[in-house]
Structures are given as C-alpha cells and as structure tokens.
Design a protein around this motif. Sequence first.
Motif, mmCIF file in Angstrom:
data_model
loop_
_atom_site.group_PDB
_atom_site.id
_atom_site.type_symbol
_atom_site.label_atom_id
_atom_site.label_comp_id
_atom_site.label_asym_id
_atom_site.label_seq_id
_atom_site.Cartn_x
_atom_site.Cartn_y
_atom_site.Cartn_z
ATOM 1 N N GLN A 296 33.355 -10.783 12.280
ATOM 2 C CA GLN A 296 32.553 -11.314 11.173
ATOM 3 C C GLN A 296 33.340 -11.329 9.865
ATOM 4 N N SER A 297 34.232 -10.385 9.685
ATOM 5 C CA SER A 297 35.084 -10.386 8.492
ATOM 6 C C SER A 297 35.978 -11.620 8.466
ATOM 7 N N VAL A 298 36.523 -11.971 9.645
ATOM 8 C CA VAL A 298 37.350 -13.176 9.749
ATOM 9 C C VAL A 298 36.501 -14.425 9.535
ATOM 10 N N ILE A 299 35.317 -14.455 10.142
ATOM 11 C CA ILE A 299 34.422 -15.609 9.985
ATOM 12 C C ILE A 299 34.032 -15.793 8.521
ATOM 13 N N GLU A 300 33.769 -14.689 7.839
ATOM 14 C CA GLU A 300 33.404 -14.764 6.419
ATOM 15 C C GLU A 300 34.520 -15.389 5.594
ATOM 16 N N THR A 301 35.754 -14.980 5.855
ATOM 17 C CA THR A 301 36.894 -15.520 5.103
ATOM 18 C C THR A 301 37.090 -16.999 5.390
ATOM 19 N N LEU A 302 37.022 -17.381 6.663
ATOM 20 C CA LEU A 302 37.191 -18.786 7.025
ATOM 21 C C LEU A 302 36.074 -19.652 6.440
ATOM 22 N N SER A 303 34.852 -19.137 6.478
ATOM 23 C CA SER A 303 33.711 -19.911 6.000
ATOM 24 C C SER A 303 33.805 -20.171 4.503
ATOM 25 N N SER A 304 34.395 -19.237 3.771
ATOM 26 C CA SER A 304 34.519 -19.422 2.333
ATOM 27 C C SER A 304 35.446 -20.581 1.992
ATOM 28 N N GLN A 305 36.322 -20.972 2.949
ATOM 29 C CA GLN A 305 37.243 -22.080 2.720
ATOM 30 C C GLN A 305 36.643 -23.432 3.094
ATOM 31 N N ALA A 306 35.488 -23.412 3.764
ATOM 32 C CA ALA A 306 34.929 -24.662 4.282
ATOM 33 C C ALA A 306 34.359 -25.537 3.180
ATOM 34 N N THR A 307 33.781 -24.915 2.150
ATOM 35 C CA THR A 307 33.156 -25.704 1.086
ATOM 36 C C THR A 307 33.031 -24.856 -0.156
ATOM 37 N N ASP A 308 32.984 -25.505 -1.305
ATOM 38 C CA ASP A 308 32.760 -24.806 -2.564
ATOM 39 C C ASP A 308 31.364 -25.078 -3.118
ATOM 40 N N ILE A 309 30.455 -25.589 -2.249
ATOM 41 C CA ILE A 309 29.079 -25.880 -2.666
ATOM 42 C C ILE A 309 28.305 -24.569 -2.781
ATOM 43 N N ARG A 310 27.548 -24.425 -3.856
ATOM 44 C CA ARG A 310 26.760 -23.212 -4.053
ATOM 45 C C ARG A 310 25.548 -23.235 -3.129
ATOM 46 N N PRO A 311 25.169 -22.084 -2.538
ATOM 47 C CA PRO A 311 24.027 -22.054 -1.612
ATOM 48 C C PRO A 311 22.702 -22.283 -2.328
ATOM 49 N N ASP A 312 21.746 -22.833 -1.586
ATOM 50 C CA ASP A 312 20.396 -23.054 -2.099
ATOM 51 C C ASP A 312 19.636 -21.717 -2.097
ATOM 52 N N ARG A 313 19.125 -21.332 -3.272
ATOM 53 C CA ARG A 313 18.483 -20.014 -3.394
ATOM 54 C C ARG A 313 17.257 -19.866 -2.493
ATOM 55 N N LYS A 314 16.449 -20.911 -2.430
ATOM 56 C CA LYS A 314 15.242 -20.825 -1.608
ATOM 57 C C LYS A 314 15.596 -20.633 -0.140
ATOM 58 N N LYS A 315 16.598 -21.386 0.321
ATOM 59 C CA LYS A 315 17.013 -21.250 1.715
ATOM 60 C C LYS A 315 17.600 -19.863 1.977
ATOM 61 N N VAL A 316 18.348 -19.335 1.006
ATOM 62 C CA VAL A 316 18.932 -18.000 1.167
ATOM 63 C C VAL A 316 17.835 -16.952 1.261
ATOM 64 N N ARG A 317 16.805 -17.057 0.370
ATOM 65 C CA ARG A 317 15.708 -16.088 0.420
ATOM 66 C C ARG A 317 14.967 -16.160 1.751
ATOM 67 N N ALA A 318 14.771 -17.388 2.244
ATOM 68 C CA ALA A 318 14.089 -17.532 3.540
ATOM 69 C C ALA A 318 14.903 -16.885 4.652
#
Length: 651
Positions: free
Chosen positions: A445-467
């Motif tokens: 998961q540490s590796v996945i987290e690092t790779l995922s951060s490189q996929a896009t610089d779009i900020r997450p949607d707060r409502k979707k994150v809370r859900a």
Amino acid sequence: MLAFYAVVLLIVATIVANTVYPYFPLIPKAFYQIFAGAILSLVPMYHHFVLEPEMFMLIIIAPLMFYDGKNANARELRKNMGSIISMAIVLAVLTVVGMGYLSHAVIVGIPLALAFALAAIVTPTDAVAVSSITSNMAVPERVMGMLERESLFNDASGLVAFNLALTAFTTGQFSLGDGIKHFFVVFLGGLLIGVVLGLVSVIIRVFLVQSGKDSSSVIIPYDLIMPFLIYLAAEHLELSGILAVVAAGLIYSASSNQLRLSSTQLQLVSRSTWDFFTSILNGFVFVLLGVSLPTVWVNIQRDGTKSLPSFLLLAVILYLVMLALRYLWIRFDWAMIRSGKKDRSRNALIGALSGVHGTITLAMAFSLPLTLHGAAFPFRNTLIFVAAIVIILSLLVPTIVLPFILPKKTTVVDPDTVIQERKALVAYAAERLAQENPDNTAAAQSVIETLSSQATDIRPDRKKVRALINQAAQVEVKTVQSLADNHVISNGFANRYVRILVMKSQMSSHNPFVNLSLWFRFISHRITFMFSHNWRRVKHVARKQQRENYLKIEADIYTNVINFLTEISTVDNQTEVNAVRNYYNARHSRFVANKSTDQQNELFIQAFQYEYTYIQQRRTAGAIPSELADELYQQVSTDQMLYTQEFAGAD
C-alpha cells in the motif's frame, strides 16, 4: 533590506501573473506580467524606480541567452548559417540604418546618433515572447526555426550598433570604416571568447563528473554561475558578452553527449532548475517594464506633453516600417528559409508579425546612461517610452491578428486521454500489486500510495471523500464486531473503539445521523451476541488476550479497509480513494514500522512492470494508439528513473 524587499516583490508579481495566465490563456502571459508590474509601481519604493543597466544585462540577459544557446540545435545552426547571417546581421544592420534616418526625419530634434541608438534598441526580436503569444497556435516549422535562430544572434547585432551610436553621440566622433571594423571585432571576438570559455567550462564539468564530484550541490551551482563569468570576461575584454554566452551555450549543446554521462537524477534536477530559473527571469523582464512605465510617463509629462503625440506616432511608424521590411525580406526569400512558392506569402506575413520585441529591447533602452557631462542624459525618457510602445505594439498586433491566420495547435495525443489512461494503468498496477502480495499489505500500500500520487494532480472531491470515509468506518465496525465475536478483544474494548470512531467520524462529517447509525448497528449486534453466547465465560479470556493481540487488531482493520478500497477503486474515483488510502496508511504506519526497505524497492520494480504490461496489452489490443502508448511509456520510464535514483541515494 530595501533591495531584498524589491526583489521579493518582483518575484511575487511574476508568480501572481504566471498563476492568473492559465485561467485566461487567450491573453499572452507577457501582458499579465506587465500589468502586475504596473500594479507593483504603486508601492512607494517603486515610485521613482530606475533600473541599473549593467546589472540588468548581467543578471537577467546573460543567463537567458546562455540557456537559449544551450537548447539550440548546433546541427541546425550550421545547416542554416546563411539564414542566420541574412536575418541576424544583414537585415539587422539595414533596419538600424533605415530606422535611424526615419526617426531623425520624424522628430528633427533628436540627434542622428541617438536616432540610430533608438533604431538599434528596437531591432532585436525575442523568440520567447513569440512562443508566449503562439503557444496555442501551429506556427510553420520553417518560420519558427528562423525566428529562434534570428533571436540568438540579432541581439548582439543590435547591441554592437547601439554601443557604436552611443559612442558617436557622447564623443561627437564617428568613422564609418572604424565603425565597421569595431563591429566585426566585437561580434567575432565575442563568439571566439565564448567558444574558448565554453570549451574550458565543458572540460571542467566533465572532469568533475568523471572524478565522482557529480552531486547536484556541485554541478548545478557550477552551471548556473558559468554565464555570469563568461559574460564578465567578454565585457572586460570589450567584446560582446551576449554573443560570448550564446556561443558558450552552443558549446554545451554540441557537447550534450559528454554531458549526459552524469546521473539521470542530476540531469533531471539540472533541467528543472534551469526551467524554473529562466521562467522567473523572463517574467522579470516584463514585470520590470510594467514597473518602469509609470515613472517614464511621469518624466515625459514633466518634460512637456506637447511632444507626446509625436513620440506615439514615431513608435507606430517604426513598428509598421519594420513590419513591412521583414515581410519583404522573407517574401523574396532573402531570409533563405526555403519556403515553397505557395507558402511564401503566408510565411512572410507570419514571420513579419512574429518579429516581437521584448527582453533585449527593454534591456538596451534601460542601458541608456542616466547622465552626460554631469547633466541628465538628453532624450533618455523619450527613447525608453518609444521602445516601450514598440514592444507593446509588437505583442498586441500579433495577438490579435495571428489567430485569424494560424490554425489552433493540435496535439498528437489528447492530454485528457493521457490522464485517463495514466489513472487506469496505475489502478491496474495497484490491483495486481495488492493481489500478488497479500502477506505484505503495508509495504504494498505504501508503494501504491506513491504511484497513485503521480497519476493526477486533481484535488479530491470532499463529499466523495467523506462518503468513502463513512464506508471505511463501517468496515472498521464490522471488523471489530468479528474480533469481539471471536473473543480476540473484549466487549469493553470494542465499545470504546466504536465510540472513538463515531466521535472522529462526526468531526469530519456535516451529517452526524449518518455516523451515529454506526453506533446503533454495533450496539444491536452486541446485544444479540450476548444473548446467543455464554458471554460471561469468555469475558475473562478476552481480557487476558487483549494486549497480546492488539497489533493483530490493527492489522486486521487495516487489511480489511485497504481490501475494501481496492475493490471499489475505479478510474473515476481513484483520486478520492487515494486520499482515504493515504489516511489509513499514515495511521497504520504509527503502529507498524516499515522494516524492509529492500522489499519495498522490489515492490516498486514489480509495480512498474505491471504498468509496462498494461500499456503493452492495450497497445497490442488496439485500444490505444501508438503515440499515446509512447507517451505513457515515457512517463512510466521517467518515474522509474526518479525512484531508482531516490533509492540509490537512500542507500
């Protein structure tokens, strides 16, 4: 301290202009920077701002010209030497002579020598300013190449002519033969000293790399200081410092194979540093123009406003005549860009309109002496004002006209498609990595987290994150219930855990009733369990095992939540899933230390292989075109190089 504050404010103004530009890209970035400078002129310390000419040329122009030479294609320059001589020397000299006599004719009060100085000021073109205007337009390759090559060398032609004109005005003596001789000595001498010092600089740099001193703390400062030293050396010998740094940059370009022997990390850091450095310096030029214009305007009004219409008229005439001269020069193929007969008229119009004036024009305008024989230098404000109007016209006219002539730039690969495919390949690699490493969830998961951060610089949607956080909390509650049912933890500990979880959920949600439902679900489950099992018999055993199994509890919760996030992850919700995953990874790292860096490195290599596999499969199946596959390959390859260098440095 005032100097420090002045520089900081210039940087801030440049950053603000560059930040606003992407929101309204139809207006060239230079105009935002000029406007930011005009606003900055309202600050008291800039009310009577006077730019030191020598420092401007040294600190801003020298590194910019070195960078342009460094990025030029030496082979293309040799191939198009005739075009360079035609545009950067012959046309430049004719422009200076013609515009000088024209300026003197329009405003008789200006001495002929200063008229030639003004003509030399407005002669050089700026390829960077052209790129700013045409960033979204498809400029013909032949025309753009001509503009870039011309701007490398016509700066020196303008500067040499400018210095000759100033010398003639201040001394009152001028000889055509001596002037031509001086021109070629300064021009060719600047090229020669630049080649020699460039070779010495490259040799020293290669030696540093081969001797193991190729750290970024050594090479980057070395590269940055070179243009300043070369410029100062050439100016000390009374040669062209501008041509010297251009020639040195070309030596760097020709020696690119030797310079690539340094590490990949060093090359990436060097490229990023130079991109940032030159971007700021280019912004400085137009911010300084905006800062200086109010002061020049006030000075001209103080000198007398009756001549102001004449100065505006002169600026318009100079621009239009230079536009016509450039058009004819390219139309009759004296520019030697080898355009076809059908394209010659169109290329001539584009090349004429793209003769934008910027950095060097402004630099030479501010290079005019402040005083002469103890008095204010005559017509200084006038020349600066006319040059500024020519700069603005050369930016404004092509901004309006070129969109009607040039088509919009079409990219081979759609950026939105690249982003979507990049998300998909990261999701694929993450899923495979999680499936293949069930016994090493934290590291995976540490590796996945690092790779995922490189996929896009779009900020997450707060409502979707809370859900997603609420859903993850439900997974936690179910895990705690299961652990309590299996007597791994006591009911008291389970109650406390769920109460804390509910409190945390309420603090991060605007709907407390959604989170309180977690508590009621848990209570109903516990009551049912108490009546259906011999709860008292197992209570003592559960308490005894509680401390021993605490890490097992955290591991089970973390594993179940991560598995849930992996199952629901899609390309569309990847950003939000990554945000929640990052939270649980950070929380889990406080309980379980990552003891195996080598294992994590192996997982990175494994993940990159999965990404390459995804691209290959999509390309083979015809789901993505070859151009898109090549772009994705390049991005993954760059990430792999960065991570490899990072791990090597950590070891």
